[in-house]
Motif scaffolding. Sequence first.
Motif, PDB file in Angstrom:
ATOM      1  N   VAL A  16     -25.314  17.618   3.582  1.00 46.42           N
ATOM      2  CA  VAL A  16     -26.456  16.859   4.292  1.00 46.42           C
ATOM      3  C   VAL A  16     -26.690  17.943   5.441  1.00 46.42           C
ATOM      4  CG1 VAL A  16     -27.069  15.159   5.831  1.00 46.42           C
ATOM      5  CG2 VAL A  16     -25.736  14.637   3.783  1.00 46.42           C
ATOM      6  N   VAL A  17     -25.979  18.437   6.397  1.00 47.94           N
ATOM      7  CA  VAL A  17     -26.073  19.572   7.370  1.00 47.94           C
ATOM      8  C   VAL A  17     -26.884  20.511   6.805  1.00 47.94           C
ATOM      9  CG1 VAL A  17     -25.137  20.906   9.130  1.00 47.94           C
ATOM     10  CG2 VAL A  17     -24.489  18.582   8.730  1.00 47.94           C
ATOM     11  N   LEU A  18     -26.618  21.292   5.781  1.00 49.97           N
ATOM     12  CA  LEU A  18     -26.998  22.382   4.997  1.00 49.97           C
ATOM     13  C   LEU A  18     -28.256  21.869   4.701  1.00 49.97           C
ATOM     14  CD1 LEU A  18     -26.868  25.275   4.282  1.00 49.97           C
ATOM     15  CD2 LEU A  18     -25.688  24.644   2.386  1.00 49.97           C
ATOM     16  N   TYR A  19     -28.560  20.910   4.037  1.00 53.38           N
ATOM     17  CA  TYR A  19     -29.849  20.325   3.605  1.00 53.38           C
ATOM     18  C   TYR A  19     -31.052  20.269   4.688  1.00 53.38           C
ATOM     19  CZ  TYR A  19     -33.288  17.184   1.287  1.00 53.38           C
ATOM     20  OH  TYR A  19     -34.547  16.636   0.933  1.00 53.38           O
ATOM     21  N   LEU A  20     -30.474  19.809   5.678  1.00 49.37           N
ATOM     22  CA  LEU A  20     -31.237  19.394   6.883  1.00 49.37           C
ATOM     23  C   LEU A  20     -31.621  20.924   7.726  1.00 49.37           C
ATOM     24  CD1 LEU A  20     -29.682  16.636   8.532  1.00 49.37           C
ATOM     25  CD2 LEU A  20     -31.660  16.393   7.302  1.00 49.37           C
ATOM     26  N   LEU A  21     -30.783  21.703   7.613  1.00 47.87           N
ATOM     27  CA  LEU A  21     -31.037  23.102   7.999  1.00 47.87           C
ATOM     28  C   LEU A  21     -32.236  23.996   7.088  1.00 47.87           C
ATOM     29  CD1 LEU A  21     -27.616  24.614   9.149  1.00 47.87           C
ATOM     30  CD2 LEU A  21     -29.297  23.989  10.580  1.00 47.87           C
ATOM     31  N   LEU A  25     -35.884  25.082   8.177  1.00 46.13           N
ATOM     32  CA  LEU A  25     -36.217  26.425   7.868  1.00 46.13           C
ATOM     33  C   LEU A  25     -37.658  26.061   7.318  1.00 46.13           C
ATOM     34  CD1 LEU A  25     -35.902  29.401   7.432  1.00 46.13           C
ATOM     35  CD2 LEU A  25     -35.260  28.708   5.130  1.00 46.13           C
ATOM     36  N   TYR A  26     -38.036  25.022   6.731  1.00 43.59           N
ATOM     37  CA  TYR A  26     -39.456  25.030   6.191  1.00 43.59           C
ATOM     38  C   TYR A  26     -40.352  24.776   7.075  1.00 43.59           C
ATOM     39  CZ  TYR A  26     -43.775  23.082   4.256  1.00 43.59           C
ATOM     40  OH  TYR A  26     -44.964  22.661   4.052  1.00 43.59           O
ATOM     41  N   PHE A  27     -40.297  24.145   8.279  1.00 45.03           N
ATOM     42  CA  PHE A  27     -40.785  23.643   9.317  1.00 45.03           C
ATOM     43  C   PHE A  27     -40.922  24.872  10.379  1.00 45.03           C
ATOM     44  CE2 PHE A  27     -40.057  19.501   7.673  1.00 45.03           C
ATOM     45  CZ  PHE A  27     -41.353  19.083   7.335  1.00 45.03           C
ATOM     46  N   ALA A  28     -40.044  25.743  10.551  1.00 43.41           N
ATOM     47  CA  ALA A  28     -39.966  26.657  11.465  1.00 43.41           C
ATOM     48  C   ALA A  28     -41.036  27.957  10.981  1.00 43.41           C
ATOM     49  CB  ALA A  28     -38.521  27.349  11.290  1.00 43.41           C
ATOM     50  N   PRO A  29     -41.597  28.735  11.901  1.00 40.20           N
ATOM     51  CA  PRO A  29     -42.485  29.545  11.686  1.00 40.20           C
ATOM     52  C   PRO A  29     -42.004  31.032  11.272  1.00 40.20           C
ATOM     53  CG  PRO A  29     -42.000  29.480  14.019  1.00 40.20           C
ATOM     54  CD  PRO A  29     -41.175  28.522  13.389  1.00 40.20           C
ATOM     55  N   ILE A  30     -41.205  30.871  10.123  1.00 42.92           N
ATOM     56  CA  ILE A  30     -40.445  31.860   9.493  1.00 42.92           C
ATOM     57  C   ILE A  30     -41.026  32.060   7.995  1.00 42.92           C
ATOM     58  CG2 ILE A  30     -38.236  32.710   8.644  1.00 42.92           C
ATOM     59  CD1 ILE A  30     -37.014  30.942  10.787  1.00 42.92           C
ATOM     60  N   THR A  31     -41.451  33.384   7.667  1.00 40.94           N
ATOM     61  CA  THR A  31     -41.663  33.597   6.309  1.00 40.94           C
ATOM     62  C   THR A  31     -40.736  33.629   5.414  1.00 40.94           C
ATOM     63  OG1 THR A  31     -43.934  34.415   7.286  1.00 40.94           O
ATOM     64  CG2 THR A  31     -43.456  34.977   4.868  1.00 40.94           C
ATOM     65  N   ALA A  32     -40.874  32.886   4.267  1.00 44.70           N
ATOM     66  CA  ALA A  32     -39.884  33.090   3.028  1.00 44.70           C
ATOM     67  C   ALA A  32     -40.611  32.749   1.890  1.00 44.70           C
ATOM     68  CB  ALA A  32     -38.397  32.339   3.439  1.00 44.70           C
ATOM     69  N   PRO A  33     -40.133  33.181   0.780  1.00 44.50           N
ATOM     70  CA  PRO A  33     -40.959  32.764  -0.561  1.00 44.50           C
ATOM     71  C   PRO A  33     -40.663  31.393  -0.881  1.00 44.50           C
ATOM     72  CG  PRO A  33     -39.415  34.557  -0.874  1.00 44.50           C
ATOM     73  CD  PRO A  33     -39.511  34.398   0.514  1.00 44.50           C
ATOM     74  N   TYR A  34     -41.536  30.471  -1.052  1.00 44.78           N
ATOM     75  CA  TYR A  34     -41.084  29.105  -1.775  1.00 44.78           C
ATOM     76  C   TYR A  34     -40.062  28.270  -0.723  1.00 44.78           C
ATOM     77  CZ  TYR A  34     -43.293  31.442  -5.557  1.00 44.78           C
ATOM     78  OH  TYR A  34     -44.472  32.200  -6.444  1.00 44.78           O
ATOM     79  N   LYS A  35     -40.090  28.363   0.289  1.00 49.67           N
ATOM     80  CA  LYS A  35     -39.064  28.025   1.091  1.00 49.67           C
ATOM     81  C   LYS A  35     -39.020  26.552   1.218  1.00 49.67           C
ATOM     82  CE  LYS A  35     -41.593  28.210   5.587  1.00 49.67           C
ATOM     83  NZ  LYS A  35     -41.504  28.723   6.920  1.00 49.67           N
ATOM     84  N   VAL A  36     -40.278  25.637   0.835  1.00 47.56           N
ATOM     85  CA  VAL A  36     -40.344  24.419   0.705  1.00 47.56           C
ATOM     86  C   VAL A  36     -39.413  23.748  -0.540  1.00 47.56           C
ATOM     87  CG1 VAL A  36     -42.274  24.598  -1.028  1.00 47.56           C
ATOM     88  CG2 VAL A  36     -42.026  22.483   0.520  1.00 47.56           C
ATOM     89  N   ALA A  37     -38.923  24.718  -1.390  1.00 45.12           N
ATOM     90  CA  ALA A  37     -38.152  24.225  -2.650  1.00 45.12           C
ATOM     91  C   ALA A  37     -36.699  24.413  -2.212  1.00 45.12           C
ATOM     92  CB  ALA A  37     -38.430  25.133  -3.910  1.00 45.12           C
ATOM     93  N   TYR A  38     -36.540  25.076  -1.094  1.00 46.41           N
ATOM     94  CA  TYR A  38     -34.879  25.312  -0.992  1.00 46.41           C
ATOM     95  C   TYR A  38     -34.131  24.060  -0.563  1.00 46.41           C
ATOM     96  CZ  TYR A  38     -36.356  29.922   0.109  1.00 46.41           C
ATOM     97  OH  TYR A  38     -37.031  31.583   0.138  1.00 46.41           O
ATOM     98  N   TYR A 191     -40.782  13.022   2.492  1.00 51.08           N
ATOM     99  CA  TYR A 191     -40.313  13.544   1.157  1.00 51.08           C
ATOM    100  C   TYR A 191     -39.055  13.999   1.291  1.00 51.08           C
ATOM    101  CZ  TYR A 191     -39.868  16.730  -2.624  1.00 51.08           C
ATOM    102  OH  TYR A 191     -39.451  17.491  -3.699  1.00 51.08           O
ATOM    103  N   PHE A 192     -38.761  14.794   2.238  1.00 47.76           N
ATOM    104  CA  PHE A 192     -37.387  15.607   2.373  1.00 47.76           C
ATOM    105  C   PHE A 192     -36.276  14.373   2.669  1.00 47.76           C
ATOM    106  CE2 PHE A 192     -39.572  19.756   3.476  1.00 47.76           C
ATOM    107  CZ  PHE A 192     -39.196  20.252   2.498  1.00 47.76           C
ATOM    108  N   ALA A 193     -36.726  13.413   3.520  1.00 53.28           N
ATOM    109  CA  ALA A 193     -35.814  12.198   3.647  1.00 53.28           C
ATOM    110  C   ALA A 193     -35.628  11.415   2.541  1.00 53.28           C
ATOM    111  CB  ALA A 193     -36.385  11.586   5.136  1.00 53.28           C
ATOM    112  N   GLY A 194     -36.706  11.235   1.922  1.00 52.82           N
ATOM    113  CA  GLY A 194     -36.711  10.321   0.713  1.00 52.82           C
ATOM    114  C   GLY A 194     -35.475  10.863  -0.380  1.00 52.82           C
TER     115      GLY A 194
END
Length: 206
Positions: A16-21, A25-38, A191-194
């Motif tokens: 759960v903690v790793l999931y929340l991290l 990451l998705y909401f952070a201003p960090i560029t990563a490919p497809y980070k919404v799916a992580y 969505y993430f919470a659900g």
Amino acid sequence: MKSCRDREFVGRWGIVVLYLLLCALYFAPITAPYKVAYPLILLTLVSLWGGTPLLSLALGFSALGDVCGAEGALLFQIGAFAVAQICYSVLLFGRLPKQPFRRVARASIMPLILCAIAVVCIVPAIEFVVVKVAVVAYALLIGSMATLATLSNSWCVRIGAYLFVLSDFMLAYLIFLSPNEVLIKVSLALYFAGQLLLWLGLQNKA
């Protein structure tokens, strides 16, 4: 026995903690490919290891839908999430005890209302017929999933399903009627919470 339960507890909440991290990451201003799916990729892998194939498929197709969304492939996104809803529905149906018809009818009221609102308010604003059909079909599928979740004994499943429905309703409204980047992020937070709550409620085989 107690040691085994302690390890299971620590493992579950470590995930759960790793999931929340990963969500952060998705909401952070960090560029990563497809980070919404992580976050969903994480839950998919954990579910595969835990031996819950239908849950793994639901989460995996959700992750695929996230990737399609990041690519702007709307029909593929809807299709992937439609398969996810079917997997969730089959899993939920298989775990339900026999229910009186009246309770099933009551459980279907809110999903039917939400589907009707979506059809009346959102579908007319969609330009292409194929997308209209896809959205209506998806609304029926997620409504069915929410109905089955309402009949579940797990509060995690019930709340998670309705957060998922609310998120998709918001996202459809924002995509087709009134784009707003801030509210899109709010819908993704729901969505993430659900998805997390659905995973917590459905990860056990029983």
